[in-house]
Design a protein around this motif. Structure first.
Motif, short mmCIF file in Angstrom:
data_model
loop_
_atom_site.label_atom_id
_atom_site.label_comp_id
_atom_site.label_asym_id
_atom_site.label_seq_id
_atom_site.Cartn_x
_atom_site.Cartn_y
_atom_site.Cartn_z
N VAL B 220 0.84 -1.20 0.00
CA VAL B 220 0.00 0.00 0.00
C VAL B 220 0.88 1.25 0.00
O VAL B 220 1.86 1.32 0.74
N ASN B 221 0.51 2.19 -0.86
CA ASN B 221 1.20 3.50 -0.88
C ASN B 221 0.26 4.55 -0.30
O ASN B 221 -0.93 4.54 -0.58
N ILE B 222 0.84 5.45 0.48
CA ILE B 222 0.05 6.58 1.00
C ILE B 222 0.60 7.85 0.37
O ILE B 222 1.78 8.19 0.56
N TYR B 223 -0.22 8.52 -0.42
CA TYR B 223 0.19 9.77 -1.07
C TYR B 223 -0.42 10.95 -0.33
O TYR B 223 -1.64 11.03 -0.18
N VAL B 224 0.43 11.85 0.11
CA VAL B 224 -0.04 13.06 0.80
C VAL B 224 0.25 14.25 -0.09
O VAL B 224 1.38 14.40 -0.59
N LYS B 225 -0.77 15.07 -0.30
CA LYS B 225 -0.53 16.31 -1.06
C LYS B 225 -1.08 17.48 -0.27
O LYS B 225 -2.23 17.46 0.18
N TYR B 226 -0.21 18.48 -0.11
CA TYR B 226 -0.59 19.63 0.71
C TYR B 226 -1.30 20.71 -0.09
O TYR B 226 -0.91 21.02 -1.22
N VAL B 227 -2.32 21.30 0.54
CA VAL B 227 -3.06 22.40 -0.07
C VAL B 227 -2.36 23.73 0.23
O VAL B 227 -2.37 24.65 -0.58
N GLY B 228 -1.76 23.82 1.41
CA GLY B 228 -1.12 25.07 1.83
C GLY B 228 -1.97 25.83 2.81
O GLY B 228 -1.58 26.88 3.31
N ASP B 229 -3.16 25.32 3.09
CA ASP B 229 -4.08 26.00 4.00
C ASP B 229 -5.05 24.96 4.56
O ASP B 229 -5.30 23.95 3.92
N TRP B 230 -5.60 25.27 5.73
CA TRP B 230 -6.61 24.34 6.27
C TRP B 230 -7.89 24.39 5.44
O TRP B 230 -8.61 23.41 5.35
N TYR B 231 -8.14 25.57 4.86
CA TYR B 231 -9.42 25.75 4.17
C TYR B 231 -9.20 26.42 2.83
O TYR B 231 -8.87 27.60 2.76
N ASN B 232 -9.33 25.67 1.76
CA ASN B 232 -9.29 26.23 0.41
C ASN B 232 -10.07 25.27 -0.49
O ASN B 232 -9.50 24.37 -1.11
N PRO B 233 -11.41 25.43 -0.52
CA PRO B 233 -12.27 24.43 -1.17
C PRO B 233 -11.86 24.11 -2.61
O PRO B 233 -11.84 22.94 -3.00
N THR B 234 -11.51 25.14 -3.37
CA THR B 234 -11.20 24.90 -4.78
C THR B 234 -9.94 24.06 -4.92
O THR B 234 -9.91 23.08 -5.67
N GLU B 235 -8.91 24.43 -4.19
CA GLU B 235 -7.65 23.69 -4.35
C GLU B 235 -7.74 22.31 -3.71
O GLU B 235 -7.11 21.36 -4.19
N GLU B 236 -8.53 22.19 -2.64
CA GLU B 236 -8.72 20.85 -2.06
C GLU B 236 -9.38 19.93 -3.10
O GLU B 236 -9.03 18.76 -3.23
N ARG B 237 -10.33 20.50 -3.85
CA ARG B 237 -10.99 19.71 -4.91
C ARG B 237 -9.98 19.30 -5.98
O ARG B 237 -9.93 18.14 -6.38
N GLU B 238 -9.18 20.24 -6.42
CA GLU B 238 -8.21 19.95 -7.49
C GLU B 238 -7.21 18.89 -7.05
O GLU B 238 -6.85 18.01 -7.82
N ILE B 239 -6.77 19.00 -5.81
CA ILE B 239 -5.78 18.05 -5.31
C ILE B 239 -6.41 16.66 -5.16
O ILE B 239 -5.79 15.65 -5.51
N ALA B 240 -7.64 16.63 -4.70
CA ALA B 240 -8.33 15.33 -4.60
C ALA B 240 -8.45 14.69 -5.98
O ALA B 240 -8.21 13.49 -6.16
N LYS B 241 -8.78 15.51 -6.98
CA LYS B 241 -8.91 14.98 -8.35
C LYS B 241 -7.57 14.48 -8.87
O LYS B 241 -7.48 13.45 -9.52
N THR B 242 -6.52 15.24 -8.57
CA THR B 242 -5.17 14.82 -9.00
C THR B 242 -4.81 13.47 -8.39
O THR B 242 -4.27 12.59 -9.08
N LEU B 243 -5.10 13.33 -7.11
CA LEU B 243 -4.75 12.07 -6.44
C LEU B 243 -5.48 10.89 -7.10
O LEU B 243 -4.90 9.80 -7.26
N ILE B 244 -6.71 11.12 -7.51
CA ILE B 244 -7.49 10.04 -8.13
C ILE B 244 -7.02 9.81 -9.58
O ILE B 244 -6.76 8.68 -9.99
N ASP B 245 -6.93 10.90 -10.33
CA ASP B 245 -6.60 10.77 -11.76
C ASP B 245 -5.16 10.33 -11.99
O ASP B 245 -4.88 9.49 -12.85
N GLN B 246 -4.24 10.92 -11.28
CA GLN B 246 -2.82 10.70 -11.56
C GLN B 246 -2.18 9.61 -10.71
O GLN B 246 -1.18 9.03 -11.11
N TYR B 247 -2.72 9.39 -9.54
CA TYR B 247 -2.06 8.44 -8.63
C TYR B 247 -2.93 7.22 -8.34
O TYR B 247 -2.62 6.43 -7.45
#
Lengths: 291, 434
Positions: B220-247
């Protein structure tokens, strides 16, 4: 890679909708820096309307409707009362931020509707944005309406003596700008990120505003700028995909904004402007009083 | 015409007099602090004796005040703190709960003083940034107990408490479930930014994933990607999509605050692992079709320590770092630990989504470890070695240990101070996506 491109284009389409409205607005001489507030209203009220009725169409219509109302409000302040347009626009932004936080709170969370369909992962709104770019360019440059809009944005007093009703044209433009911003907000809240949270646009209205200056008031350049910013923004979020290990994530985060500033400086130079004949609408931001 | 004008003037005058009267009447009311409404009955029913007698409340009346950094409604962090205040007030009739919302760094002290003027005996800041401003006024109000959640600063005073729950224990249990759920072998974490708190939470989750993977003999691999903030809905969405699409991630969790990653998981049809609060049972944001497991934080366990100290006139414990072994008994008799896995109103193994295909051996291990932690017999941070992955957060005088270095051997209990202020590296097994 394809997913990366699609995500960039989808962000670009939202900048494009909001930016096109603002572009028309500014071409008529009215500056609306309250774009973010109108988008927040469109996103929030559109979200609430769609969530409570279960109908996307109502959500989008509400988004457009509240945008039109706020455009009208900005028009009343800046055209009828002749107040400082920046002050009026900032007021709309602050009003939008505070009011949508208050109204939207009970609706925090996902929209809960079936997702809108896409075509090979690309939203139909992207094609609508493309169509709007061409349409706005055509109207502004190839029709009498466009000439009238540009005239009141350049020399309103001359336009007035030529028989044009400056206030009416400016009102129509500022309402159109509001409708586009409200629609852009609704696309964000109902399609792009359909999870309501306070202030969830996080500055996309201001980016759209900057893109209008970036575009030199040309719809095609606006679209190009939106796509460029979308790509740079995605790259700044995911530099590891193309440039692993090159610079820290904090540096990358600055890239889209730093690039925008550099391009703005570049297009502001006399050399560039004289070469391309691009100029700010002469009467932009100046209240006009009929003599 | 003149008559019409006179009538209109009279109407305006009458309206103004009525408005002035209404305002005067309103002003005559006692100034009421923001008072918490009645608490709804709790949904967590883990241990509920049929007729447990309510604890006898001491006579002294005290007021617990909470400064919420955000709005309360619809938020998992302030929402849980608010629920804690209500639960305390519901249990002790002589404890009143008052609060302020959207308290920023510059308004922490003014609001605190306002709350004290309204009778607050305990003033708590629920965000890390409130700690240092509150510290400044602790000497001015020696009879008031102040409290603040911990970032990494551990400064205390006899009337200034730093507190945090051991959420990593519940995150460890979530990690066991996540390891069982992944089919691609890739688990994604949308995370805020490297800080001691975030690193500690991710460490708990990581150890659970690694234990689960070992038990099931999975890579099992655990991929962590940081948003840079506790709250940034748009970037949290983009990062979640990246984790699914790319990883190729098929189990997603977050150490950030917006609902966007959950929405992305729902849209992509993958499993989501929740945090801080039972988002299905409490808010109905999703269903057990998407949320495989979540955990709930009961801040009331920590607040209760401060309330008890105040009621008994004793100095409070100045560092509170409580875990599953510490409990609070609600007004209805429900006994709840500080943190616990919880989903759709259910706790323990029952909190695992019935639609999730989790092997029995994992469920047994979740049940065993949960019970051991509730008895204080086992802790993932004591049981496991801490081996650095070479990434993390450089602190003053404490750089990130090099990759592969064993910072703490298995079986050794890390100190509370170290966990709260010095744990600055990711564990081996995590990939940080820069």
């Amino acid at each position: 890679m394809i997913a990366f491109l699609i995500r960039s284009l989808e962000a670009a389409m939202i900048f494009t909708f909001a930016g096109l409205g603002e572009l028309v607005d500014q071409r008529s001489g009215i500056l609306n820096v309250g774009l973010e507030g109108i988008m927040l209203f469109g996103a929030t009220l559109g979200f609430i309307a769609a969530k409570t009725t279960g109908n996307y169409l109502i959500g989008f219509l509400v988004g457009i409707g509240i945008g039109a109302l706020l455009g009208l409000l900005h028009g009343f302040f800046s055209i009828t009362l002749g107040v400082d347009q920046v002050v009026s626009g900032m007021g709309i932004w602050i009003f939008g931020f505070g009011m949508t936080t208050y109204i939207g709170n009970p609706h925090t969370g996902p929209l809960g509707l079936e997702r809108l369909p896409t075509w090979f992962g690309i939203s139909p709104f992207f094609f609508l944005a493309l169509f709007m770019v061409v349409a706005v360019w055509f109207v502004l440059t190839k029709t009498g309406w466009g000439l009238n809009i540009r005239s009141v944005g350049e020399q309103p007093s001359v336009a007035e003596v030529s028989g044009l009703k400056v206030a009416r044209i400016r009102y129509l433009c500022v309402i159109f700008g509001g409708m586009m911003a409200g629609f852009a907000g609704a696309v964000y809240g109902l399609y792009y990120n359909p999870v309501w949270n306070y202030n969830f646009l996080m500055g996309w209205g201001f980016i759209s505003l900057a893109l209008v200056f970036f575009s030199m008031w040309n719809p095609y350049l606006l679209f190009g700028g939106a796509v460029l910013f979308g790509l740079l923004w995605q790259l700044s979020l995911n530099p590891q995909m193309f440039f692993p290990g090159l610079a820290s994530r904090y540096i990358w985060r600055m890239v889209p904004f730093a690039m925008t500033i550099l391009v703005l400086i570049f297009i502001s130079t006399n050399w560039f402007r004289s070469r391309w004949g691009a100029a700010t609408p002469e009467a932009l931001g100046k209240p006009y009083h009929k003599e | 015409m003149r008559h019409y004008r006179f009538t209109r003037l009279m109407v305006v005058l009458v309206v103004m007099i009525l408005a002035a009267l209404a305002l005067t009447l309103a002003a005559c009311q006692q100034p009421a602090p923001t008072q918490a409404p009645e608490q709804e009955p709790t949904k967590a029913m883990e241990q509920k004796p049929a007729e447990q007698p309510q604890e006898e409340a001491p006579a002294e009346e005290i007021t617990l005040a909470i400064e919420h950094f955000s709005i309360i409604e619809g938020t998992t962090w302030s929402g849980a703190h608010d629920r804690a205040g209500k639960r305390i007030a519901e249990k002790y009739p002589n404890v009143k709960y008052i609060y302020r919302e959207e308290v920023g760094p510059d308004s922490t002290v003014p609001f605190a003083e306002e709350l004290i003027s309204e009778g607050a005996d305990i003033v708590v800041g629920n965000a890390e940034f409130m700690g240092l401003p509150l510290l400044d006024i602790t000497d001015k109000y020696p009879d008031v107990i102040f409290g603040s959640v911990i970032a990494s600063d551990l400064t205390t005073k006899p009337n200034f408490v730093r507190f945090f729950p051991r959420q990593y224990q519940a995150l460890y249990l979530e990690g066991l479930v996540a390891a069982a759920l992944t089919k691609t072998g890739n688990i994604g974490v949308v995370s805020a930014f490297p800080s001691v708190q975030v690193i500690r939470r991710q460490a708990g989750f990581t150890l659970g994933v690694l234990d689960g993977a070992e038990l099931l003999n999975k890579d099992v691999n655990i991929y962590v990607k940081y948003v840079g903030d506790w709250y940034n809905p748009t970037e949290e969405r983009e990062i979640a999509k990246t984790l699914i699409d790319q990883y190729n991630v098929d189990v997603l969790t977050q150490q950030s605050d917006s609902g966007s990653p959950l929405d992305v998981a729902t849209e992509a049809g993958i499993w989501f692992v929740g945090k801080d609060m039972d988002i299905v049972g409490e808010y109905g944001w999703s269903s057990t079709d998407t949320v495989a497991i979540s955990f709930d934080t009961r801040w009331e366990v920590l607040y209760d320590r401060m309330v008890q100290a105040k009621l008994e006139g004793n100095p409070p414990e100045t560092i509170l770092y409580l875990g599953m072994e510490s409990t609070f008994t609600l007004a209805d008799g429900t006994v709840e630990p500080t943190v616990d896995i919880m989903n759709d109103g259910k706790v323990g193994v029952d909190a695992i989504s019935p639609k999730a295909e989790v092997p029995q051996e994992i469920k047994d291990l979740v049940a065993q470890r949960r019970e051991q932690m509730m008895k204080g017999e086992w802790d993932p941070f004591t049981a496991h070695a801490f081996v650095s992955n070479g990434t993390g957060l450089d602190l003053e005088g404490n750089p990130v240990p090099e990759k592969g270095k064993e910072v703490k051997p298995a079986g050794e209990e890390p100190s509370v101070e170290w966990l709260l202020s010095q744990f600055n590296f990711d564990l081996e097994g995590v990939t940080i996506l820069e």
